[in-house]
Design an enzyme around this catalytic site. Structure first.
Site, PDB file in Angstrom:
ATOM      1  N   VAL A   1      -6.098   4.764  -5.770  1.00 34.92           N
ATOM      2  CA  VAL A   1      -5.069   5.206  -4.911  1.00 34.92           C
ATOM      3  C   VAL A   1      -5.081   6.883  -4.439  1.00 34.92           C
ATOM      4  O   VAL A   1      -4.441   7.087  -3.390  1.00 34.92           O
ATOM      5  CB  VAL A   1      -3.448   4.985  -5.603  1.00 34.92           C
ATOM      6  CG1 VAL A   1      -3.362   5.731  -6.970  1.00 34.92           C
ATOM      7  CG2 VAL A   1      -2.510   4.917  -4.692  1.00 34.92           C
ATOM      8  N   ASP A   2      -5.694   7.466  -5.211  1.00 37.88           N
ATOM      9  CA  ASP A   2      -6.103   8.856  -5.023  1.00 37.88           C
ATOM     10  C   ASP A   2      -6.810   9.003  -3.765  1.00 37.88           C
ATOM     11  O   ASP A   2      -6.369   9.754  -2.739  1.00 37.88           O
ATOM     12  CB  ASP A   2      -6.783   9.533  -6.321  1.00 37.88           C
ATOM     13  CG  ASP A   2      -6.501  10.951  -6.285  1.00 37.88           C
ATOM     14  OD1 ASP A   2      -7.472  11.403  -7.357  1.00 37.88           O
ATOM     15  OD2 ASP A   2      -6.062  11.775  -5.201  1.00 37.88           O
TER      16      ASP A   2
ATOM     17  N   VAL B   1      -8.707   2.677 -12.659  1.00 39.01           N
ATOM     18  CA  VAL B   1     -10.123   3.313 -13.202  1.00 39.01           C
ATOM     19  C   VAL B   1      -9.781   3.726 -14.962  1.00 39.01           C
ATOM     20  O   VAL B   1     -10.765   3.531 -15.605  1.00 39.01           O
ATOM     21  CB  VAL B   1     -10.315   4.588 -12.557  1.00 39.01           C
ATOM     22  CG1 VAL B   1     -11.323   5.481 -13.012  1.00 39.01           C
ATOM     23  CG2 VAL B   1     -10.842   4.070 -11.157  1.00 39.01           C
TER      24      VAL B   1
ATOM     25  N   THR C   1      -3.735   2.173 -14.560  1.00 39.81           N
ATOM     26  CA  THR C   1      -4.100   0.883 -14.846  1.00 39.81           C
ATOM     27  C   THR C   1      -5.246   0.571 -13.830  1.00 39.81           C
ATOM     28  O   THR C   1      -5.622  -0.736 -14.125  1.00 39.81           O
ATOM     29  CB  THR C   1      -2.681  -0.256 -14.411  1.00 39.81           C
ATOM     30  OG1 THR C   1      -2.628   0.030 -13.084  1.00 39.81           O
ATOM     31  CG2 THR C   1      -1.486  -0.027 -15.243  1.00 39.81           C
TER      32      THR C   1
ATOM     33  N   ASP D   1       0.782  -1.281  -0.185  1.00 38.66           N
ATOM     34  CA  ASP D   1      -0.124   0.058   0.042  1.00 38.66           C
ATOM     35  C   ASP D   1       0.898   1.121  -0.086  1.00 38.66           C
ATOM     36  O   ASP D   1       1.828   1.422   0.983  1.00 38.66           O
ATOM     37  CB  ASP D   1      -0.828  -0.013   1.267  1.00 38.66           C
ATOM     38  CG  ASP D   1      -1.647   1.232   1.346  1.00 38.66           C
ATOM     39  OD1 ASP D   1      -2.650   1.173   2.311  1.00 38.66           O
ATOM     40  OD2 ASP D   1      -1.385   2.223   0.817  1.00 38.66           O
TER      41      ASP D   1
HETATM   42  N1  APR Z   1      -1.424   1.520  -2.907  1.00 37.37           N
HETATM   43  C1  APR Z   1      -0.664   1.559  -4.150  1.00 37.37           C
HETATM   44  N2  APR Z   1      -1.557   0.897  -5.387  1.00 37.37           N
HETATM   45  C2  APR Z   1      -2.739   1.353  -5.371  1.00 37.37           C
HETATM   46  C3  APR Z   1      -3.262   1.409  -4.217  1.00 37.37           C
HETATM   47  C4  APR Z   1      -2.561   1.711  -2.950  1.00 37.37           C
HETATM   48  N3  APR Z   1      -3.300   2.048  -1.796  1.00 37.37           N
HETATM   49  N4  APR Z   1      -4.729   1.772  -4.355  1.00 37.37           N
HETATM   50  C5  APR Z   1      -5.190   1.284  -5.591  1.00 37.37           C
HETATM   51  N5  APR Z   1      -3.526   0.968  -6.286  1.00 37.37           N
HETATM   52  C6  APR Z   1      -3.355   0.871  -7.717  1.00 37.37           C
HETATM   53  C7  APR Z   1      -4.430   0.099  -8.566  1.00 37.37           C
HETATM   54  O1  APR Z   1      -4.630  -1.271  -8.155  1.00 37.37           O
HETATM   55  C8  APR Z   1      -3.755   0.415  -9.798  1.00 37.37           C
HETATM   56  O2  APR Z   1      -2.889  -0.731 -10.255  1.00 37.37           O
HETATM   57  O3  APR Z   1      -3.096   2.051  -8.523  1.00 37.37           O
HETATM   58  C9  APR Z   1      -3.035   1.616  -9.757  1.00 37.37           C
HETATM   59  C10 APR Z   1      -3.791   2.814 -10.464  1.00 37.37           C
HETATM   60  O4  APR Z   1      -5.328   2.771 -10.298  1.00 37.37           O
HETATM   61  P1  APR Z   1      -6.303   3.876 -10.008  1.00 37.37           P
HETATM   62  O5  APR Z   1      -6.049   4.470  -8.466  1.00 37.37           O
HETATM   63  O6  APR Z   1      -7.616   3.554 -10.430  1.00 37.37           O
HETATM   64  O7  APR Z   1      -5.707   5.206 -10.805  1.00 37.37           O
HETATM   65  P2  APR Z   1      -5.643   5.402 -12.461  1.00 37.37           P
HETATM   66  O8  APR Z   1      -5.882   3.954 -13.162  1.00 37.37           O
HETATM   67  O9  APR Z   1      -4.636   6.036 -12.911  1.00 37.37           O
HETATM   68  O10 APR Z   1      -7.009   6.410 -12.703  1.00 37.37           O
HETATM   69  C11 APR Z   1      -6.998   7.583 -12.046  1.00 37.37           C
HETATM   70  O11 APR Z   1      -8.990   7.075 -10.881  1.00 37.37           O
HETATM   71  O12 APR Z   1      -9.068   7.270  -8.434  1.00 37.37           O
HETATM   72  C12 APR Z   1      -9.487   8.031  -9.607  1.00 37.37           C
HETATM   73  O13 APR Z   1      -8.931  10.444  -9.141  1.00 37.37           O
HETATM   74  C13 APR Z   1      -8.567   9.273  -9.855  1.00 37.37           C
HETATM   75  O14 APR Z   1      -9.800  10.097 -11.595  1.00 37.37           O
HETATM   76  C14 APR Z   1      -8.531   9.347 -11.295  1.00 37.37           C
HETATM   77  C15 APR Z   1      -8.470   8.068 -11.713  1.00 37.37           C
END
Ligand code: APR
Length: 183
Positions: free
Chosen positions: A40-41, A127, A125, A17
């Site tokens: 992760v955001d 959303v 990778t 994490d």
């Molecule tokens: N630590 C590490 N990696 C994480 C965590 C965490 N706590 N939570 C999620 N991830 C991973 C996911 O499994 C994925 O592999 O981060 C990677 C990116 O996934 P997302 O968080 O969905 O981000 P992304 O695909 O870039 O989409 C961005 O999603 O959350 C919204 O505000 C964000 O609109 C933006 C979009």
């Protein structure tokens, strides 16, 4: 392959994490508004606390392919670099170049701030639907190329995956680079 030294920088792949990592900066996979979201955001904003959103509000957003710096607040990491990766639209809309740019801009910011340890999630990778194997090649290739071009700038660049499958894609890409380097 879990780690490779390039230009005095250790590039490593872990499953964790990212909000738990005690590094100079963790990178957030943000959206253009920089006002938070899921994935992760959401995890980063929850752990950092409300002051992070306050600072993000003042930044006025960030274009896809770029990144912005904030403090880490309640996070163990000193800073957050908010990178905006591309949403996958099939591959014909410059997604690969925009994803590489998000990693490069993040490293440029870390270099300018003289941050020595940076951890990335697998940007785009989740959303945003970018194919995980292709994204891992871009992530590793961009970080390895940056370390080669800027020896001694970073001590550690960590690709912090959230699943074994994601880590496997990154390890395979790292092994590929090692092979090309004759390691
Ligand atoms: N630590 C590490 N990696 C994480 C965590 C965490 N706590 N939570 C999620 N991830 C991973 C996911 O499994 C994925 O592999 O981060 C990677 C990116 O996934 P997302 O968080 O969905 O981000 P992304 O695909 O870039 O989409 C961005 O999603 O959350 C919204 O505000 C964000 O609109 C933006 C979009």
């Amino acid at each position: 392959m879990d780690s490779l030294d390039i230009g005095e920088t250790e590039i490593s792949v872990i499953v964790a994490d990212i909000t738990t990592l005690e590094v100079d900066a963790i990178v957030n996979a943000a959206n253009q508004s920089l006002l938070g979201g899921g994935g992760v955001d959401g995890a980063i904003h929850r752990r950092a606390g409300p002051k992070l959103l306050e600072e993000c509000r003042a930044l006025g957003g960030c274009p896809t392919g770029e990144a912005r710096l904030t403090r880490g607040y309640e996070l163990p990491a000193g800073h957050v670099i908010h990178a905006v990766g591309p949403r996958w639209k099939g591959g014909g809309h410059g997604e690969a170049e925009l994803l590489a740019s998000a990693y490069k801009h993040s490293l440029d910011i870390a270099r300018a701030e003289e941050l020595k340890s940076v951890a990335f999630p697998a940007i785009s990778t989740g959303v945003y639907g970018f194919p995980a194997d292709h994204a891992a090649e871009i992530a590793i290739g961009t970080c390895a190329g940056y370390a080669k071009g800027h020896p001694g700038i970073f001590d550690k660049i960590i690709l912090c995956c959230f699943s074994e499958e994601s880590a496997e894609h990154h390890r395979a890409a790292l092994a590929e680079i090692a092979g090309e380097m004759g390691r």
